[in-house]
Design a protein around this motif. Structure first.
Motif, PDB file in Angstrom:
ATOM      1  N   VAL A 212       0.856  -1.191   0.000  1.00 12.48           N
ATOM      2  CA  VAL A 212       0.000   0.000   0.000  1.00 12.48           C
ATOM      3  C   VAL A 212       0.888   1.236   0.000  1.00 12.48           C
ATOM      4  O   VAL A 212       1.871   1.308   0.734  1.00 12.48           O
ATOM      5  CB  VAL A 212      -0.931   0.025   1.226  1.00 12.48           C
ATOM      6  N   THR A 214       1.538   3.851   1.462  1.00 12.19           N
ATOM      7  CA  THR A 214       1.323   4.596   2.702  1.00 12.19           C
ATOM      8  C   THR A 214       1.961   5.981   2.681  1.00 12.19           C
ATOM      9  O   THR A 214       1.364   6.945   3.183  1.00 12.19           O
ATOM     10  CB  THR A 214       1.850   3.784   3.896  1.00 12.19           C
ATOM     11  N   PHE A 217      -0.617   8.148   1.033  1.00 11.15           N
ATOM     12  CA  PHE A 217      -1.825   7.382   1.318  1.00 11.15           C
ATOM     13  C   PHE A 217      -3.092   8.022   0.764  1.00 11.15           C
ATOM     14  O   PHE A 217      -4.100   7.348   0.569  1.00 11.15           O
ATOM     15  CB  PHE A 217      -1.959   7.156   2.826  1.00 11.15           C
ATOM     16  N   PHE A 221      -6.321   5.840  -0.711  1.00 10.59           N
ATOM     17  CA  PHE A 221      -7.579   6.153  -0.023  1.00 10.59           C
ATOM     18  C   PHE A 221      -8.622   6.675  -1.014  1.00 10.59           C
ATOM     19  O   PHE A 221      -9.758   6.192  -1.056  1.00 10.59           O
ATOM     20  CB  PHE A 221      -7.354   7.188   1.081  1.00 10.59           C
ATOM     21  N   TYR A 254      -8.420  -0.338   5.202  1.00  7.20           N
ATOM     22  CA  TYR A 254      -6.957  -0.245   5.138  1.00  7.20           C
ATOM     23  C   TYR A 254      -6.317  -0.533   6.494  1.00  7.20           C
ATOM     24  O   TYR A 254      -5.264  -1.198   6.569  1.00  7.20           O
ATOM     25  CB  TYR A 254      -6.535   1.135   4.639  1.00  7.20           C
ATOM     26  N   TYR A 258      -3.299  -3.371   7.538  1.00  5.75           N
ATOM     27  CA  TYR A 258      -2.100  -3.167   8.342  1.00  5.75           C
ATOM     28  C   TYR A 258      -2.113  -4.063   9.591  1.00  5.75           C
ATOM     29  O   TYR A 258      -1.104  -4.690   9.941  1.00  5.75           O
ATOM     30  CB  TYR A 258      -1.982  -1.704   8.764  1.00  5.75           C
ATOM     31  N   SER A 263      -0.372  -5.876   4.676  1.00  7.84           N
ATOM     32  CA  SER A 263       0.401  -4.737   4.171  1.00  7.84           C
ATOM     33  C   SER A 263       1.259  -4.207   5.303  1.00  7.84           C
ATOM     34  O   SER A 263       0.869  -4.292   6.477  1.00  7.84           O
ATOM     35  CB  SER A 263      -0.523  -3.629   3.652  1.00  7.84           C
ATOM     36  N   VAL A 408      -3.573   6.788   9.819  1.00  5.80           N
ATOM     37  CA  VAL A 408      -2.859   5.557   9.492  1.00  5.80           C
ATOM     38  C   VAL A 408      -1.880   5.175  10.600  1.00  5.80           C
ATOM     39  O   VAL A 408      -1.735   3.987  10.936  1.00  5.80           O
ATOM     40  CB  VAL A 408      -2.118   5.718   8.147  1.00  5.80           C
TER      41      VAL A 408
END
Length: 431
Positions: A212, A214, A217, A221, A254, A258, A263, A408
């Motif tokens: 992903v 990040t 992000f 998203f 998401y 994590y 991810s 996140v």
């Protein structure tokens, strides 16, 4: 609007880049080349300066286009100035305000609204007519994105967005590869997609199931938030429209990835992870196509983003060419000749970088169709969602990006973050 896969900008620079719409390191590391010359040579071609921020492989393609244009005729000579991507818009804004700078420049579709409002760039319809450039060749969605009060203020060069890249070797190990080389994705729902990722994790435990992005992000998203039918702003662009159940569902999705280690939230170079075989799946830019799909030994495939949240609407942006208002009529016409060439002829070269050319004559050509997976690129281009046309978008998307990072990394709950984001966006719009 692509990618050096070996370095990462700091978070603050990243936020400055995201609003450009090509929010990734592919445009970083560019170097200044060809000092601009201002004067037209006596009895010679009109010399115009061209500013851009394209580095790496993209810069090579631009060099080819400029060289091809300069050699194709004797009326106009293009000199380019290539700026670092993190400083590009600051310098372009200063140039437009001071009436000292390029004769033609690259911009992103989500960046031109302030330039239009300040009357710092000119409409391009009459210029196109002067040089015999039929703007009907440009895709309708691209032309609408640059049209204000019925006038087009830029020549769209492309649409760029994310594709769903997959490592065929890793999917085969996970028993998720069809005989035709396409992935077995199962139920396309948030829970169904997580089951697919869980199977990858179980059978290929030494890689990320899905890398992903990040560090940027806001893009992954927005991809899924737009799939869910969400908007950043309301219809008349006066209020935030992001604090809702759709955004909350995407964020929780998401965060689950994590939490379950599908991810890696701490992966600062996820594009490298995928490219190096350390991730099975990747929502990556079309600008990565040359690198990821050009090397057959990588055994990577591509398809449009799966409709995990119900539709195939997804984030997209576009590179444009604009002409500043201070440019003389002679050089405006010269710039228009270059823009026509870049779109109609250079578009075939630009397509090799992965961007989907805005010129339909290019995308309908056999040359374009022979490039790998481009039929899927064209399919995905039809469902992109461009940024709202507000001159405050730069500040808005920077705020969105900052708050998303807080969510996140656990500094705010999704509920707190969305509420905070809504307030900040509304404050921006009110001032």
């Amino acid at each position: 609007m692509k990618k050096k896969l070996t370095s990462m900008l700091t978070a603050s620079i990243a936020l400055a880049l995201v609003v450009s719409g090509c929010s990734s390191p592919k445009e970083s590391g560019a170097k200044t080349v060809d000092s601009p010359a201002a004067e037209t040579k006596a009895n010679g071609p009109v010399e115009i300066t061209f500013w851009n921020m394209f580095g790496g492989g993209e810069g090579d393609f631009v060099d080819q286009i400029i060289k091809g244009f300069n050699e194709s005729q004797k009326e106009v000579t293009v000199k380019q100035l290539r700026l670092e991507s993190n400083e590009y818009y600051a310098k372009l804004g200063t140039a437009l305000s001071s009436s000292k700078g390029p004769d033609v420049a690259v911009a992103h579709v989500d960046r031109i609204s302030p330039f239009v409002k300040a009357k710092q760039i000119v409409p391009v319809d009459q210029l196109a007519t002067k040089v015999g450039f039929d703007l009907k060749q440009i895709a309708d969605s691209n032309m609408k994105s640059v049209t204000y009060d019925g006038k087009p203020y830029a020549i769209p060069l492309d649409t760029h967005f994310h594709m769903f890249y997959y490592n065929k070797d890793l999917l085969k190990k996970a028993d998720l590869l069809n005989d035709d080389g396409t992935p077995k994705l199962g139920d396309l729902s948030p829970e169904g997609f997580k089951k697919t990722l869980a199977q990858i994790q179980a059978k290929v435990p030494d890689v990320q199931a899905l890398a992903v992005n990040t560090p940027y992000f806001q893009e992954p998203f927005l991809n899924l938030y737009y799939e869910a039918g969400g908007d950043l702003l309301n219809a008349d662009l006066t209020k935030a429209a992001i604090n809702n159940d759709k955004a909350l569902s995407v964020l929780k999705f998401y965060l689950d990835l994590y939490k379950n280690k599908y991810s890696d939230v701490n992966d600062k170079n996820p594009w490298d992870s995928f490219h190096n075989g350390k991730a099975a799946l990747w929502f990556g830019g079309v600008w990565e196509a040359g690198l990821l799909l050009g090397d057959k030994s990588q055994n990577i495939g591509a398809m449009p983003l799966p409709a995990i949240f119900g539709s195939q609407t997804h984030w997209g942006s576009s590179h444009l060419l604009v002409v500043p208002s201070y440019v003389t009529p002679e050089k405006q016409e010269a710039a228009a000749k270059f823009m026509k060439y870049f779109s109609a002829v250079g578009g075939k070269t630009w397509a090799q970088a992965g961007h989907v050319p805005a010129n339909s004559a290019v995308t309908s050509s056999d040359e374009y169709k022979k490039l790998p997976y481009r039929s899927f690129f064209l399919e995905a281009q039809k469902t992109v969602k461009f940024a709202p046309k507000t001159d405050k978008y730069t500040t808005i998307i920077t705020t969105v990006s900052e708050v998303l990072q807080n969510i996140v990394f656990g500094k705010q709950t999704p509920e707190e973050g969305l509420k905070n984001m809504e307030k900040q966006i509304n404050d921006i719009l009110a001032n």
